[in-house]
Design a protein around this motif. Structure first.
Motif, PDB file in Angstrom:
ATOM      1  N   LYS A   1      -1.052   1.726  12.115  1.00  0.00           N
ATOM      2  CA  LYS A   1      -1.373   0.716  11.095  1.00  0.00           C
ATOM      3  C   LYS A   1      -2.057  -0.491  11.748  1.00  0.00           C
ATOM      4  N   ILE A   2      -3.102  -0.213  12.558  1.00  0.00           N
ATOM      5  CA  ILE A   2      -3.793  -1.300  13.264  1.00  0.00           C
ATOM      6  C   ILE A   2      -4.803  -1.978  12.342  1.00  0.00           C
ATOM      7  N   ARG A   3      -5.456  -1.179  11.476  1.00  0.00           N
ATOM      8  CA  ARG A   3      -6.419  -1.770  10.541  1.00  0.00           C
ATOM      9  C   ARG A   3      -5.710  -2.787   9.634  1.00  0.00           C
ATOM     10  N   GLU A   4      -4.495  -2.416   9.182  1.00  0.00           N
ATOM     11  CA  GLU A   4      -3.716  -3.306   8.321  1.00  0.00           C
ATOM     12  C   GLU A   4      -3.336  -4.582   9.071  1.00  0.00           C
TER      13      GLU A   4
ATOM     14  N   LYS B   1      12.896   5.912  -3.328  1.00  0.00           N
ATOM     15  CA  LYS B   1      12.805   4.468  -3.559  1.00  0.00           C
ATOM     16  C   LYS B   1      12.166   3.716  -2.403  1.00  0.00           C
ATOM     17  N   ILE B   2      12.279   4.277  -1.172  1.00  0.00           N
ATOM     18  CA  ILE B   2      11.805   3.527  -0.019  1.00  0.00           C
ATOM     19  C   ILE B   2      10.363   3.906   0.315  1.00  0.00           C
ATOM     20  N   HIS B   3       9.543   2.899   0.518  1.00  0.00           N
ATOM     21  CA  HIS B   3       8.145   3.126   0.890  1.00  0.00           C
ATOM     22  C   HIS B   3       7.754   2.006   1.854  1.00  0.00           C
ATOM     23  N   PHE B   4       6.497   2.004   2.268  1.00  0.00           N
ATOM     24  CA  PHE B   4       6.062   0.987   3.215  1.00  0.00           C
ATOM     25  C   PHE B   4       5.723  -0.305   2.478  1.00  0.00           C
ATOM     26  N   CYS B   5       6.121  -1.441   3.043  1.00  0.00           N
ATOM     27  CA  CYS B   5       5.743  -2.754   2.515  1.00  0.00           C
ATOM     28  C   CYS B   5       4.217  -2.853   2.607  1.00  0.00           C
ATOM     29  N   SER B   6       3.574  -3.331   1.566  1.00  0.00           N
ATOM     30  CA  SER B   6       2.103  -3.353   1.563  1.00  0.00           C
ATOM     31  C   SER B   6       1.556  -4.377   2.564  1.00  0.00           C
TER      32      SER B   6
END
Lengths: 199, 199
Positions: free
Chosen positions: B124-127, B54-59
Motif C-alpha cells: 500500500k505504498i501508492r496510498e 465486517k472487517i475491512h481496510f481503513c480507506s
C-alpha cells in the motif's frame, strides 16, 4: 483503548477459549483467518456448526457418529464377542489406527472421579451393562487410562461384570515400543516387570 | 478406514489448516468443540464469519476496521504530523499497547520480497504517497521489521519520501528492555552499539 475492533476481538476471544491457545496465539490465528478468503471462514464456520449438529453418540457403543448406529457397531464383520471399554471417543480412534482390533467398543465418556462429582451414574456404565445381556459377549477389555481414575473405573466395572461369567481383561502396561529403559518412569517400569512374559 | 465420521474429519481438517496447528492438536481441538454446548460452536462460527464480513481496510491508513475510516484516523486528538509505517495491522496494535504514540499509522500489508513476487505495487505504498500531499505531515517513521525485506521496504519508501522534504526516521534497534547481553544475537548487539547514546 481507542483502537478496538469489536468483531476482531470477538474472534480472538473465541480462539483464546480453546484449550492450549493463549492470547498471542489467538491473535495470530484471528489475523490469519482475516488474511484468508471469505470462503475459508465460511467453510470453518460450517464445519464447526455441522460437526455439532450432525454428530451424536452411537445408541449402542456411545462413541461419536453421524448415523443412528456407528459404522463399527453396524459392521457385521466385526467380532461381537469382545467389547473394548474406553474413556473417550478419541481412544476408539487410537485403537482403530492399529487396524488389528476387530471387536466392538464401549465409550464411558470419562472415568470415576468422586472429587469432580463423577460417579458411576455419570458414566455410560448402565448402557454397557445392558449390552452384556447379549450372550454373544465373551470378553470385556478394560482399556481405561492408567491413572487413579482410570484404574478405579476399571476395577468398578470388573466387579460388576465378573459375576456375569464374562471374562474381563486389562491392557498390558509396560515400556512403549522404541522406548528407552533409562527414560521410563518407575510406575511404567514396575508394570513392565510385573507383566513380564516367558520367552 | 471403517470408522470415518465425515463432519468430524471436516472439523479436524479445518483446525489443521491453521498455522502452527498439527494433526494431533487439531483432533484435540475438534473433540473439545464437540464436548462443548452447541451455542459455543455457533458463537465461534458467527465470530469467524462476522469478522470476515465486517472487517475491512481503513480507506486512509489501510489498517483493519469495522467502520469506513478507522477509530485512529477519525480521532481528532491524534497528532496528524507523524505517520508510522508498519507492515501488518497487528503492528498497529503493538504500538497502541504502548499508549504513548499519538500519531497516525499506515499499514503496507507486507514487505518488499521480489522472490515471492511482492513488489512496490503489491504494497500500500501508492496510498501512503497520496497521504503525503497533506502539508500537515512532517515525519514518516519507518517501523518495518528488521529483516532483509523490512529493511529493503524502509529504504525504498525513504527514497520516495525524502525528495518531498518530509523527515523520515527508522525505529531504534538494540537490546530489548530486560534483555541479557549474553543472549543478544550479533546483529542486535551491533545495532545497539551503532545506536549508542551519550549519557
Amino acid at each position: 483503548m481507542a483502537y478496538n475492533i469489536v468483531p476482531l476481538n470477538e474472534l480472538i476471544n473465541q480462539f483464546e477459549k480453546l484449550p492450549g491457545i493463549g492470547r498471542k496465539t489467538a491473535q495470530r490465528l484471528a489475523f490469519y483467518m482475516l488474511s484468508q478468503p471469505a470462503e475459508r471462514s465460511k467453510a470453518f464456520a460450517d464445519a464447526l456448526v455441522g460437526a455439532k449438529e450432525k454428530i451424536h453418540f452411537c445408541s449402542v457403543c456411545q462413541s461419536l457418529t453421524d448415523r443412528p448406529i456407528c459404522s463399527i457397531c453396524s459392521d457385521s464383520t466385526r467380532d461381537k464377542s469382545t467389547i473394548c471399554v474406553v474413556e473417550e471417543p478419541r481412544d476408539v480412534m487410537a485403537f482403530e489406527r492399529t487396524r488389528e482390533y476387530k471387536g466392538l467398543y464401549h465409550v464411558l465418556h470419562g472415568a470415576l472421579s468422586p472429587l469432580d462429582g463423577i460417579g458411576p451414574e455419570q458414566l455410560k456404565i448402565r448402557e454397557l451393562m445392558a449390552r452384556l445381556s447379549d450372550p454373544a459377549v465373551k470378553e470385556i477389555i478394560l482399556a481405561t487410562n492408567l491413572t487413579v481414575e482410570g484404574e478405579a473405573t476399571a476395577s468398578h466395572i470388573s466387579r460388576l461384570v465378573k459375576p456375569l461369567g464374562i471374562r474381563t481383561t486389562r491392557l498390558a502396561y509396560g515400556i512403549p515400543v522404541g522406548g528407552d529403559l533409562e527414560y521410563a518412569d518407575e510406575k511404567t517400569l514396575l508394570c513392565a516387570l510385573e507383566g513380564r512374559n516367558e520367552i
